[in-house]
Design a protein around this motif. Structure first.
Motif, PDB file in Angstrom:
ATOM      1  N   GLY A   1       1.296   1.636  -9.744  1.00 19.55           N
ATOM      2  CA  GLY A   1       0.863   2.168  -8.453  1.00 19.55           C
ATOM      3  C   GLY A   1      -0.518   1.661  -8.074  1.00 19.55           C
ATOM      4  O   GLY A   1      -0.747   1.254  -6.925  1.00 19.55           O
ATOM      5  N   ILE A   2      -1.441   1.674  -9.048  1.00 21.36           N
ATOM      6  CA  ILE A   2      -2.797   1.155  -8.802  1.00 21.36           C
ATOM      7  C   ILE A   2      -2.727  -0.330  -8.436  1.00 21.36           C
ATOM      8  O   ILE A   2      -3.415  -0.793  -7.518  1.00 21.36           O
ATOM      9  CB  ILE A   2      -3.683   1.353 -10.053  1.00 21.36           C
ATOM     10  CG1 ILE A   2      -3.956   2.849 -10.271  1.00 21.36           C
ATOM     11  CG2 ILE A   2      -5.011   0.599  -9.913  1.00 21.36           C
ATOM     12  CD1 ILE A   2      -4.623   3.174 -11.591  1.00 21.36           C
TER      13      ILE A   2
ATOM     14  N   LEU B   1      -4.122  -2.012  -4.955  1.00 21.67           N
ATOM     15  CA  LEU B   1      -5.116  -3.097  -4.957  1.00 21.67           C
ATOM     16  C   LEU B   1      -4.566  -4.353  -4.286  1.00 21.67           C
ATOM     17  O   LEU B   1      -5.225  -4.970  -3.443  1.00 21.67           O
ATOM     18  CB  LEU B   1      -5.552  -3.420  -6.391  1.00 21.67           C
ATOM     19  CG  LEU B   1      -6.498  -2.422  -7.066  1.00 21.67           C
ATOM     20  CD1 LEU B   1      -6.698  -2.784  -8.527  1.00 21.67           C
ATOM     21  CD2 LEU B   1      -7.838  -2.384  -6.341  1.00 21.67           C
ATOM     22  N   ALA B   2      -3.339  -4.723  -4.665  1.00 21.19           N
ATOM     23  CA  ALA B   2      -2.717  -5.912  -4.068  1.00 21.19           C
ATOM     24  C   ALA B   2      -2.489  -5.710  -2.573  1.00 21.19           C
ATOM     25  O   ALA B   2      -2.688  -6.627  -1.766  1.00 21.19           O
ATOM     26  CB  ALA B   2      -1.402  -6.227  -4.768  1.00 21.19           C
ATOM     27  N   GLY B   3      -2.088  -4.478  -2.187  1.00 23.36           N
ATOM     28  CA  GLY B   3      -1.876  -4.177  -0.774  1.00 23.36           C
ATOM     29  C   GLY B   3      -3.146  -4.327   0.042  1.00 23.36           C
ATOM     30  O   GLY B   3      -3.137  -4.916   1.123  1.00 23.36           O
ATOM     31  N   LEU B   4      -4.262  -3.800  -0.502  1.00 27.44           N
ATOM     32  CA  LEU B   4      -5.555  -3.953   0.180  1.00 27.44           C
ATOM     33  C   LEU B   4      -5.957  -5.428   0.264  1.00 27.44           C
ATOM     34  O   LEU B   4      -6.472  -5.885   1.278  1.00 27.44           O
ATOM     35  CB  LEU B   4      -6.641  -3.159  -0.560  1.00 27.44           C
ATOM     36  CG  LEU B   4      -6.625  -1.638  -0.359  1.00 27.44           C
ATOM     37  CD1 LEU B   4      -7.575  -0.963  -1.339  1.00 27.44           C
ATOM     38  CD2 LEU B   4      -6.986  -1.281   1.081  1.00 27.44           C
ATOM     39  N   GLY B   5      -5.714  -6.153  -0.841  1.00 32.17           N
ATOM     40  CA  GLY B   5      -6.026  -7.584  -0.864  1.00 32.17           C
ATOM     41  C   GLY B   5      -5.271  -8.345   0.200  1.00 32.17           C
ATOM     42  O   GLY B   5      -5.861  -9.128   0.971  1.00 32.17           O
ATOM     43  N   PHE B   6      -3.962  -8.107   0.287  1.00 28.88           N
ATOM     44  CA  PHE B   6      -3.139  -8.782   1.305  1.00 28.88           C
ATOM     45  C   PHE B   6      -3.539  -8.331   2.710  1.00 28.88           C
ATOM     46  O   PHE B   6      -3.544  -9.131   3.646  1.00 28.88           O
ATOM     47  CB  PHE B   6      -1.657  -8.495   1.067  1.00 28.88           C
ATOM     48  CG  PHE B   6      -1.037  -9.336  -0.019  1.00 28.88           C
ATOM     49  CD1 PHE B   6      -1.032 -10.717   0.069  1.00 28.88           C
ATOM     50  CD2 PHE B   6      -0.465  -8.746  -1.136  1.00 28.88           C
ATOM     51  CE1 PHE B   6      -0.462 -11.500  -0.924  1.00 28.88           C
ATOM     52  CE2 PHE B   6       0.111  -9.522  -2.137  1.00 28.88           C
ATOM     53  CZ  PHE B   6       0.105 -10.900  -2.027  1.00 28.88           C
TER      54      PHE B   6
ATOM     55  N   PRO C   1     -10.035 -11.245  -5.464  1.00 26.83           N
ATOM     56  CA  PRO C   1     -10.114 -10.463  -6.709  1.00 26.83           C
ATOM     57  C   PRO C   1      -9.188  -9.243  -6.698  1.00 26.83           C
ATOM     58  O   PRO C   1      -8.605  -8.891  -7.718  1.00 26.83           O
ATOM     59  CB  PRO C   1     -11.587 -10.033  -6.769  1.00 26.83           C
ATOM     60  CG  PRO C   1     -12.310 -11.055  -5.968  1.00 26.83           C
ATOM     61  CD  PRO C   1     -11.374 -11.443  -4.877  1.00 26.83           C
ATOM     62  N   MET C   2      -9.070  -8.590  -5.530  1.00 29.15           N
ATOM     63  CA  MET C   2      -8.154  -7.443  -5.409  1.00 29.15           C
ATOM     64  C   MET C   2      -6.716  -7.862  -5.729  1.00 29.15           C
ATOM     65  O   MET C   2      -5.980  -7.151  -6.428  1.00 29.15           O
ATOM     66  CB  MET C   2      -8.196  -6.870  -3.979  1.00 29.15           C
ATOM     67  CG  MET C   2      -9.394  -6.007  -3.676  1.00 29.15           C
ATOM     68  SD  MET C   2      -9.298  -5.392  -1.971  1.00 29.15           S
ATOM     69  CE  MET C   2     -10.798  -4.449  -1.871  1.00 29.15           C
ATOM     70  N   LEU C   3      -6.345  -9.033  -5.209  1.00 25.95           N
ATOM     71  CA  LEU C   3      -4.999  -9.546  -5.462  1.00 25.95           C
ATOM     72  C   LEU C   3      -4.787  -9.836  -6.952  1.00 25.95           C
ATOM     73  O   LEU C   3      -3.758  -9.474  -7.522  1.00 25.95           O
ATOM     74  CB  LEU C   3      -4.756 -10.830  -4.659  1.00 25.95           C
ATOM     75  CG  LEU C   3      -4.489 -10.673  -3.164  1.00 25.95           C
ATOM     76  CD1 LEU C   3      -4.441 -12.031  -2.480  1.00 25.95           C
ATOM     77  CD2 LEU C   3      -3.164  -9.953  -2.953  1.00 25.95           C
TER      78      LEU C   3
ATOM     79  N   LEU D   1       0.832  -1.209   0.000  1.00 26.20           N
ATOM     80  CA  LEU D   1       0.000   0.000   0.000  1.00 26.20           C
ATOM     81  C   LEU D   1       0.867   1.260   0.000  1.00 26.20           C
ATOM     82  O   LEU D   1       0.625   2.197  -0.764  1.00 26.20           O
ATOM     83  CB  LEU D   1      -0.898   0.013   1.239  1.00 26.20           C
ATOM     84  CG  LEU D   1      -2.279  -0.642   1.119  1.00 26.20           C
ATOM     85  CD1 LEU D   1      -2.942  -0.693   2.486  1.00 26.20           C
ATOM     86  CD2 LEU D   1      -3.162   0.119   0.143  1.00 26.20           C
ATOM     87  N   GLU D   2       1.889   1.258   0.849  1.00 24.96           N
ATOM     88  CA  GLU D   2       2.785   2.418   0.934  1.00 24.96           C
ATOM     89  C   GLU D   2       3.498   2.646  -0.391  1.00 24.96           C
ATOM     90  O   GLU D   2       3.584   3.777  -0.880  1.00 24.96           O
ATOM     91  CB  GLU D   2       3.806   2.206   2.058  1.00 24.96           C
ATOM     92  CG  GLU D   2       4.728   3.393   2.270  1.00 24.96           C
ATOM     93  CD  GLU D   2       5.630   3.220   3.470  1.00 24.96           C
ATOM     94  OE1 GLU D   2       6.810   3.599   3.382  1.00 24.96           O
ATOM     95  OE2 GLU D   2       5.150   2.701   4.500  1.00 24.96           O
TER      96      GLU D   2
END
Length: 591
Positions: free
Chosen positions: A153-154, A158-163, A135-137, A41-42
Motif C-alpha cells: 500500500g505504501i 509513493l508510486a502514485g504520487l511520483g506518477f 525517487p518516489m517512483l 494512489l487510490e
C-alpha cells in the motif's frame, strides 16, 4: 453500450491528435501518466482505509454536517472521490446509511476534490517536482514488490504520487513546446458567451478523461505557461464539475437503484452549482480577487486564483443544496422506484458495488436473506398450511384461525419458488461464494458468510418439505375421517404457532423471551423426529385409519418437526446475533 461508444470516440480523437499533430504527444503522455498515478494512489489508500474508512463513513452520516465534512476530509486525504462514491453506493445498497447521509458524503466529496487543485497549483507547479517524482517512483516500486500488504500500500501511494507529479511535469513541458507552434490564447473568447463555450469545453474534456481532477490539472498547467486565458480557465473548471456528473451517470447505468439515486443527486448538485456560478461568474471573479488580496496571493498568480475560484463555487453549491436536501431526496425516491411489476423477484440489496468491502457484502447478504425468509419462505409455509399471512401475525387465537381456515389456497409451491425464491437464492449463494474467494476476509467474516449460506440452503429444504406436506393437507380438508382431519389441524396449529413466534422474535423488542420459546420448540421438534407419535399410534391400534393413511401421517409428523426445526434454525442464524457479528467484523478490519 453508451460507455463503449464514448470509449471508441475517445480512441478516435486520441489517434487523430497524435497522427495529425505530434506536438500533442508530450501533453497527452503527461495526462496518461497523471491518470495512472491517481489510479495507483487510490489502490494504495484502499489498503489502509477499508475497515476504518467504512466505519468512519457509516458513523458520520447520522448528521448532515458530519457527512459533508467527512466526505470532504476523506476525499482530500485519499485524493479519490470515486472511492468515496463506491463506498457510499455500497453502504446505501446494504442499508447501512440512508440516502440523505449518502448525499452529504457526495457533496462533501465534491468539496474534497478541490484539494487536488490546490496541490497542483501551490506545489506541483511552483517547485521542480520532477526531481522528487523519480525517487518516489523508485521507492514506490521497491515497496510494491514486498509481500506484506501494508508495504504494498505504501509503495502504491509513493508510486502514485511520483506518477502524478511526473505527469504534471510532462504536461508543463508539452505546453511549453506546443507554444512555439500554436498559441491557444488566440482562441480565447471573451464575455459571457465565452464562459458558456468554455464550460462546454470543460464538460467534453472531463467526459473524455473520465476525471475532473485530471481536467483541472491539465488546465492549471496550460494556465501556468500562458496557453489559456484566466477567464476561460474559470469556465472550464465549472464544466469539469458538470463533466464528472456524466462519468457518474454512465457508471450508474448498470448500477442498482441506490447508484441511480446517488448519480441523480450528483447531477442536481453539479448542474445547479454550475448554473448559479455561470450567472454570477463576474461577481464571483471579483470576490476571488478580493480574497486573493487578503491571502497575499499575487494578482498575476492565476493558478492559485483558479484553485480559490474552484473552492468557492463548490462551497456555494453545498450552501445552496443544504436547505433543499430533503426535497431532493423525495424527488429522487419518486424518480427512481423499485420495480414491483416483475414476474420474477430479483435481489433487493445485492449489487456489484457491495463486493468492494467485506462489511458491506456481509450486511447485504444478511438483509437479502432476511428479505427472502420473511417474504417468500414465510408466505410459502403459511399458504401451504392454507393460512393467511395476516392471520399468522395477528393476535387471533391460533386454534380459531386453523378452525376457520378450511378453504384450499391451491398454492403451486414450485411456481412460487420459481418466481420468488430461485433467482434471489442463486444470487445470494453467488455473492457469498465470490466474497469468500475474492475478498480478504477475517476468520470471523468467513464463518459469518458460511452461516448465511447454510441458512439459505435450509430455506430451500423447508420449501421442498412443505411442498410434500401441502399435498396431504389439501387431501385432509375434504377427508371423511374426522380423526385424520384433527391430526392435520394439529400439524397446521403447530407450524402456525412456530411462524407467529418467529415473527415476534424478529419484530418485538423483547426478543429474548421469544428466543427461549423457540429454543423449547426446537428441542421438542428434535425429540419428536426420533420418537413415535402417541396420537397416531392410538389411531392405528383402534383401527381408525388405514395403513396408507398411517404412513402419510407418520411422514408428515416427521416433516412438520423437520420444518419446525429448520425454520427456527434459520431465524436464529439470521436474526440471533448477526448485527453483533457485523460490528465485530468492522472492528476487526480496523485493526
Amino acid at each position: 453500450m453508451i460507455r463503449r461508444l464514448f470509449f471508441i470516440g475517445f480512441l478516435i480523437v486520441l489517434a487523430f491528435l497524435l497522427y495529425f499533430n505530434p506536438n500533442f504527444k508530450t501533453i497527452i503522455a503527461g495526462v496518461a501518466i497523471l491518470l495512472f498515478g491517481m489510479i495507483m494512489l487510490e489502490e494504495g489508500f484502499k489498503v489502509f482505509t477499508k475497515g476504518r474508512l467504512q466505519n468512519i463513513l457509516k458513523k458520520a452520516t447520522n448528521k448532515l454536517y458530519k457527512s459533508i465534512s467527512i466526505g470532504a476530509l476523506v476525499t482530500a486525504l485519499i485524493q479519490s472521490s470515486s472511492l468515496v462514491s463506491v463506498i457510499t453506493i455500497s453502504f446505501i445498497s446494504a442499508g447501512l446509511i440512508d440516502l440523505v447521509g449518502g448525499m452529504g458524503l457526495i457533496f462533501g466529496a465534491n468539496l474534497g476534490t478541490t484539494a487536488t487543485t490546490w496541490l497542483v497549483a501551490s506545489f506541483g507547479l511552483k517547485i521542480k517536482i520532477s526531481a522528487l517524482a523519480l525517487p518516489m517512483l523508485v521507492f514506490g516500486i521497491v515497496f510494491s514488490f514486498q509481500e506484506k500488504i501494508e508495504l504494498k500500500g505504501i509503495g502504491n501511494i509513493l508510486a502514485g504520487l511520483g506518477f502524478f507529479f511526473l505527469g504534471i511535469h510532462y504536461m508543463k513541458e508539452g505546453f511549453d513546446v506546443f507554444k512555439q507552434y500554436i498559441d491557444l490564447t488566440e482562441y480565447a473568447i471573451p464575455g459571457f458567451f465565452g464562459a458558456l463555450v468554455y464550460t462546454v469545453v470543460g464538460i467534453v474534456i472531463t467526459t473524455i478523461l473520465q476525471s475532473s481532477s485530471a481536467t483541472l490539472a491539465l488546465i492549471l498547467t496550460a494556465l501556468s505557461v500562458g496557453q489559456i486565458e484566466y477567464e476561460n480557465a474559470l469556465a472550464i473548471s465549472i464544466g469539469a464539475n458538470v463533466g464528472s456528473t456524466v462519468t457518474a451517470i454512465l457508471g450508474s447505468l448498470s448500477a442498482n437503484i441506490a447508484g441511480k439515486r446517488l448519480a441523480g443527486a450528483h447531477l442536481i448538485f453539479n448542474l445547479v452549482t454550475a448554473i448559479v456560478t455561470l450567472i454570477f461568474i463576474y461577481p464571483l471573479t471579483h470576490l476571488v480577487s478580493f480574497i486573493a488580496e487578503l491571502l497575499n496571493i499575487l494578482a498575476s498568480d492565476y493558478t492559485l486564483k483558479l484553485a480559490l475560484f474552484h473552492t468557492i463555487f463548490n462551497i456555494l453549491g453545498v450552501i445552496l443544496m443544504i436547505p433543499f436536501i430533503k426535497k431532493i431526496e423525495t424527488l429522487l425516491l419518486k424518480l427512481f422506484k423499485e420495480r414491483t411489476d416483475k414476474d420474477i423477484d430479483e435481489p433487493k440489496y445485492l449489487n456489484q458495488s457491495v463486493l468492494e468491502f467485506p462489511s458491506a457484502v456481509i450486511r447485504s447478504l444478511i438483509m437479502e436473506s432476511q428479505y427472502l425468509y420473511k417474504n417468500a419462505v414465510f408466505e410459502i409455509v403459511a399458504h401451504a398450511l392454507n393460512i393467511h399471512r395476516d392471520d399468522v401475525i395477528s393476535d387471533k387465537k391460533i386454534k380459531a384461525i386453523v378452525k376457520n381456515s378450511k378453504a384450499d389456497f391451491n398454492i403451486n409451491v414450485d411456481d412460487v419458488y420459481y418466481k420468488k425464491v430461485k433467482t434471489i437464492y442463486g444470487e445470494i449463494i453467488r455473492y457469498a461464494t465470490t466474497a469468500q474467494s475474492e475478498l480478504k476476509l477475517t476468520k470471523a467474516q468467513h464463518e459469518t458468510i458460511s452461516e448465511i449460506k447454510v441458512a439459505n440452503r435450509k430455506m430451500i429444504e423447508i420449501i421442498k418439505t412443505v411442498k410434500e406436506l401441502n399435498r396431504n393437507i389439501k387431501t385432509s380438508l375434504n377427508h371423511d375421517n374426522k380423526d385424520v382431519m384433527k391430526e392435520y389441524d394439529g400439524f397446521r396449529n403447530k407450524l402456525t404457532r412456530v411462524l407467529r413466534t418467529i415473527y415476534l422474535f424478529r419484530t418485538e423488542e423483547d426478543s429474548l423471551k421469544y428466543a427461549e420459546i423457540l429454543t423449547r420448540l426446537k428441542l421438542d421438534a428434535k425429540r419428536n423426529i426420533r420418537n413415535s407419535n402417541k396420537s397416531i399410534d392410538r389411531l392405528i391400534r383402534e383401527e381408525l385409519i388405514s395403513a396408507e393413511t398411517a404412513s402419510s401421517l407418520f411422514n408428515d409428523f416427521t416433516n412438520v418437526n423437520q420444518i419446525t426445526k429448520q425454520l427456527i434454525e434459520v431465524a436464529e442464524l439470521l436474526y440471533g446475533h448477526k448485527d453483533v457479528l457485523l460490528e465485530e467484523n468492522i472492528k476487526i478490519e480496523d485493526k
